[in-house]
Write a protein that holds these residues in place. Structure first.
Motif, PDB file in Angstrom:
ATOM      1  N   THR A  35      49.404  22.635  26.218  1.00 42.73           N
ATOM      2  CA  THR A  35      50.802  23.057  26.317  1.00 42.73           C
ATOM      3  C   THR A  35      51.402  23.196  24.918  1.00 42.73           C
ATOM      4  O   THR A  35      52.187  24.116  24.661  1.00 42.73           O
ATOM      5  CB  THR A  35      51.614  22.047  27.156  1.00 42.73           C
ATOM      6  N   ARG A  36      51.010  22.298  23.994  1.00 46.82           N
ATOM      7  CA  ARG A  36      51.436  22.423  22.587  1.00 46.82           C
ATOM      8  C   ARG A  36      51.085  23.808  22.055  1.00 46.82           C
ATOM      9  O   ARG A  36      51.915  24.505  21.477  1.00 46.82           O
ATOM     10  CB  ARG A  36      50.741  21.346  21.754  1.00 46.82           C
ATOM     11  N   ASP A  37      49.844  24.221  22.291  1.00 47.40           N
ATOM     12  CA  ASP A  37      49.394  25.529  21.813  1.00 47.40           C
ATOM     13  C   ASP A  37      50.166  26.661  22.499  1.00 47.40           C
ATOM     14  O   ASP A  37      50.563  27.633  21.851  1.00 47.40           O
ATOM     15  CB  ASP A  37      47.883  25.671  22.079  1.00 47.40           C
ATOM     16  N   SER A  38      50.406  26.510  23.805  1.00 46.91           N
ATOM     17  CA  SER A  38      51.134  27.554  24.543  1.00 46.91           C
ATOM     18  C   SER A  38      52.545  27.698  23.987  1.00 46.91           C
ATOM     19  O   SER A  38      53.054  28.817  23.818  1.00 46.91           O
ATOM     20  CB  SER A  38      51.197  27.196  26.035  1.00 46.91           C
ATOM     21  N   VAL A  39      53.180  26.551  23.710  1.00 49.53           N
ATOM     22  CA  VAL A  39      54.557  26.555  23.208  1.00 49.53           C
ATOM     23  C   VAL A  39      54.622  27.208  21.828  1.00 49.53           C
ATOM     24  O   VAL A  39      55.511  28.029  21.550  1.00 49.53           O
ATOM     25  CB  VAL A  39      55.103  25.108  23.200  1.00 49.53           C
ATOM     26  N   ILE A  40      53.675  26.873  20.970  1.00 51.70           N
ATOM     27  CA  ILE A  40      53.654  27.461  19.629  1.00 51.70           C
ATOM     28  C   ILE A  40      53.501  28.985  19.724  1.00 51.70           C
ATOM     29  O   ILE A  40      54.188  29.757  19.046  1.00 51.70           O
ATOM     30  CB  ILE A  40      52.518  26.844  18.779  1.00 51.70           C
ATOM     31  N   VAL A  58      59.405  22.336  14.111  1.00 53.37           N
ATOM     32  CA  VAL A  58      58.384  21.547  13.421  1.00 53.37           C
ATOM     33  C   VAL A  58      57.616  20.711  14.432  1.00 53.37           C
ATOM     34  O   VAL A  58      58.219  20.101  15.332  1.00 53.37           O
ATOM     35  CB  VAL A  58      59.028  20.617  12.366  1.00 53.37           C
ATOM     36  N   THR A  59      56.293  20.667  14.292  1.00 47.28           N
ATOM     37  CA  THR A  59      55.464  19.783  15.131  1.00 47.28           C
ATOM     38  C   THR A  59      54.371  19.202  14.241  1.00 47.28           C
ATOM     39  O   THR A  59      53.874  19.888  13.331  1.00 47.28           O
ATOM     40  CB  THR A  59      54.891  20.545  16.352  1.00 47.28           C
ATOM     41  N   GLY A 105      53.499  18.735  27.441  1.00 45.99           N
ATOM     42  CA  GLY A 105      52.263  18.239  28.048  1.00 45.99           C
ATOM     43  C   GLY A 105      52.047  18.895  29.393  1.00 45.99           C
ATOM     44  O   GLY A 105      52.972  19.514  29.943  1.00 45.99           O
ATOM     45  N   THR A 106      50.845  18.766  29.939  1.00 45.88           N
ATOM     46  CA  THR A 106      50.535  19.410  31.208  1.00 45.88           C
ATOM     47  C   THR A 106      51.422  18.886  32.329  1.00 45.88           C
ATOM     48  O   THR A 106      51.916  19.659  33.152  1.00 45.88           O
ATOM     49  CB  THR A 106      49.046  19.203  31.541  1.00 45.88           C
ATOM     50  N   ALA A 107      51.666  17.591  32.361  1.00 41.53           N
ATOM     51  CA  ALA A 107      52.410  17.000  33.477  1.00 41.53           C
ATOM     52  C   ALA A 107      53.863  17.466  33.490  1.00 41.53           C
ATOM     53  O   ALA A 107      54.348  17.986  34.483  1.00 41.53           O
ATOM     54  CB  ALA A 107      52.335  15.483  33.422  1.00 41.53           C
TER      55      ALA A 107
END
Lengths: 369, 369
Positions: free
Chosen positions: A269-274, A256-257, A310-312
């Motif tokens: 990164t959120r989109d990449s992870v999903i 869940v996010t 996140g990117t970092a």
């Protein structure tokens, strides 16, 4: 701060000393994050009437700004953060650069900053990385962090959108966000301060959002926590972000996010992870998740993993949540199975050690090309 | 924006041309607001460990800042705005300067900026006004506007309070906010965007709060309105501020203004207006006031006056409210009795034409003293 022509400017970081960077990247945490900067930067000016000018790559150096420039007074500014990696073939790759430039333009729209030409900025960023390619560190977990930003430069104290802007991009060789890889961190659930609210600018990458979080971050540090978990500004109930990262929770086999409702940042990164999770057949729900649901899940063991993206930091596991005086451990306090797999997969794609099935990596032309 | 040592810096405003300012102050709206700047500015640096250094008065000129300075990225900044007036005796007076410096320190506390020494800053601001006393315009409605501000200068990209800062103060001779004195303006009631929320930084004078309002201001302008009336971020129901001013409403013989609940600025003019009104025996309530109550009052005539207060405009009557497609006129659309009396009284005190019963005016030493 120094004044032009009156005093000498102490240059920060270690300019030109690339050997120092090569040395630092070998020591855990030695490079740190955003402490050293490369030899060049990108500049592009905007004037009302003529629009954005030509991007120029120039030696890294101080900016000369009139003290009446609007950025200092009314904070009209947007920024981005993206990474370049050097692969074993010696060539540099950028991670999803177009998605970052597109998000920059979405931030621009929210903050009344004129949009940039995406192709032109992307080309200029590529040239900047090419110019400073020798600065890209190569140790595992390291990368070249690129920080494009736009500031309002009109010298007039009325509260209104600026009629001139400067686009700047600087680069910093950065280390692994956590020296020992993916280490779970304690997180403080903030119940007094609010980062952003629907209708505000929480979905724009703009300076004021980060200043607004400093006080809570200090309080979190006093409680021994690494970051703040932000709740929504209206009901003080629903999870928004964790520090400056998007938040993910694993309840049983469902991930869940929080949805992109206007007050949180649409993380690349959120989109990449999903997309990675869904590609693995894992169910991902973008839905509101309350702190009550999170706490209950931690108490009854249904919440098995929690992490920020996140990117970092790429993927940063949450080890425990401190909420209303209670310390709730996530799982056994160790990085969860999916957190580890996501970190390793994303890092592997970024370093060229795993197949880039989604076409996220973009080759940067070498200086000779 | 220009780079140090590479290109020449076009100086903004009309430096040293005080005769031009004397000419402009005679034409209505000729000086404008924050368009011209004086010969000098104040600088003071902070470094972790040693604290704030000595304030220096130096020629007005560009600031030289590393592009990694935190102000550009994370918006850690606070500011103030105060006014100096030249009285008929030829001497300059500041309006409530200590209250402004105290508020600066309250903003500093919220934004994790180290507090300044109030007496030292006040002394330095007096010396700055003395140095540029010839720049204070004398026409009715004009003044010297003083803008102290603090920006974070540490050159590190981590999101954390800066370890170095620059305090800067610049001065601008400004005209009457409205060319023909106190003119009622149309105001747009914003129902989509939110300026600030309780738990946020709306009570701090920090750059990000102003950037957050630009989009709504553009929408208001498209509707032919001068400013935005902000509603609270939680219930979207209660009046917060009008533009960057505090809001006042007169229902019958009661004056109502929203309480200082954490999301609105504690205006120095707001406080002055409340004290003047109470001194006149007028009842002032600091209580939540809903847009529904305001609209009902406008429809049934119980709401007789509405105005904003702030350092720039002093008292600015609201002529009409545009809410959900409806245009509601305040009274007969002309400045109300109390609005006019407040403007004339405050302006009279500031210009030395009325007794300063509250001790708000502070003499600035002349250059010879």
């Amino acid at each position: 701060m120094e004044r032009s022509g009156q005093e000498s400017m102490p240059l920060h970081g270690i300019r030109g000393l690339q050997s120092k960077v090569r040395e630092l990247q070998e020591s855990p945490g030695g490079l740190g994050f955003g402490r050293y900067f490369t030899d060049h930067m990108l500049l592009m000016d905007y004037e009302e009437g003529t629009g954005w000018g030509e991007p120029r790559i120039v030696p890294y150096g101080p900016l000369l700004l009139d003290p009446a420039s609007k950025v200092f007074h009314y904070g009209q500014t947007v920024f981005e953060g993206m990474k370049a990696f050097k692969w074993k073939d010696g060539r540099a790759r950028l991670f999803r650069p177009l998605d970052h430039v597109r998000r920059l333009n979405r931030s621009c729209a929210r903050m009344c900053v004129p949009a940039v030409d995406e192709a032109r900025v992307l080309g200029a960023l590529r040239r900047l990385v090419t110019a400073d390619a020798d600065w890209i560190p190569e140790a595992p977990g390291t990368s070249l962090y690129i920080r494009p930003f736009v500031v309002a430069t009109e010298t007039q104290l009325g509260v209104a959108p600026s009629r001139s802007y400067a686009f700047v991009a600087i680069c910093s060789p950065v280390g692994a966000y956590y020296a020992e890889g993916v280490r779970p961190v304690p997180i403080y659930v903030e119940t007094e301060h609010v980062r952003a609210v629907a209708g505000g600018v929480g979905d724009a990458k703009t300076a004021g959002n980060y200043a607004a979080g400093l006080k809570a971050q200090e309080a979190a540090a006093r409680m021994g926590c690494a970051q703040v978990l932000w709740l929504d500004g209206v009901e003080r109930e629903y999870v928004e972000e964790v520090g400056s990262m998007n938040a993910f929770f694993r309840f049983g086999d469902e991930i869940v996010t929080p949805p992109l409702g206007g007050s949180i940042l649409a993380g690349v990164t959120r989109d990449s992870v999903i997309r990675l999770l869904r590609g693995w057949g894992v169910s991902v729900s973008e839905r509101p998740v309350s702190i009550g649901e999170v706490a209950a899940g931690l108490r009854d063991g249904k919440l098995r993993e929690a992490f920020g993206t996140g990117t970092a930091a790429v993927v940063s596991p949450i080890g425990s949540l401190h909420w209303r005086g209670e310390r709730l451990t996530v799982g056994d306090g160790e990085p969860g199975e999916l957190s580890k797999r996501l970190y390793e997969t994303l890092s592997g794609i970024q370093r060229g050690e795993l197949p880039d099935a989604y076409g996220w990596m973009e080759v940067v032309p070498s200086a000779a090309e």
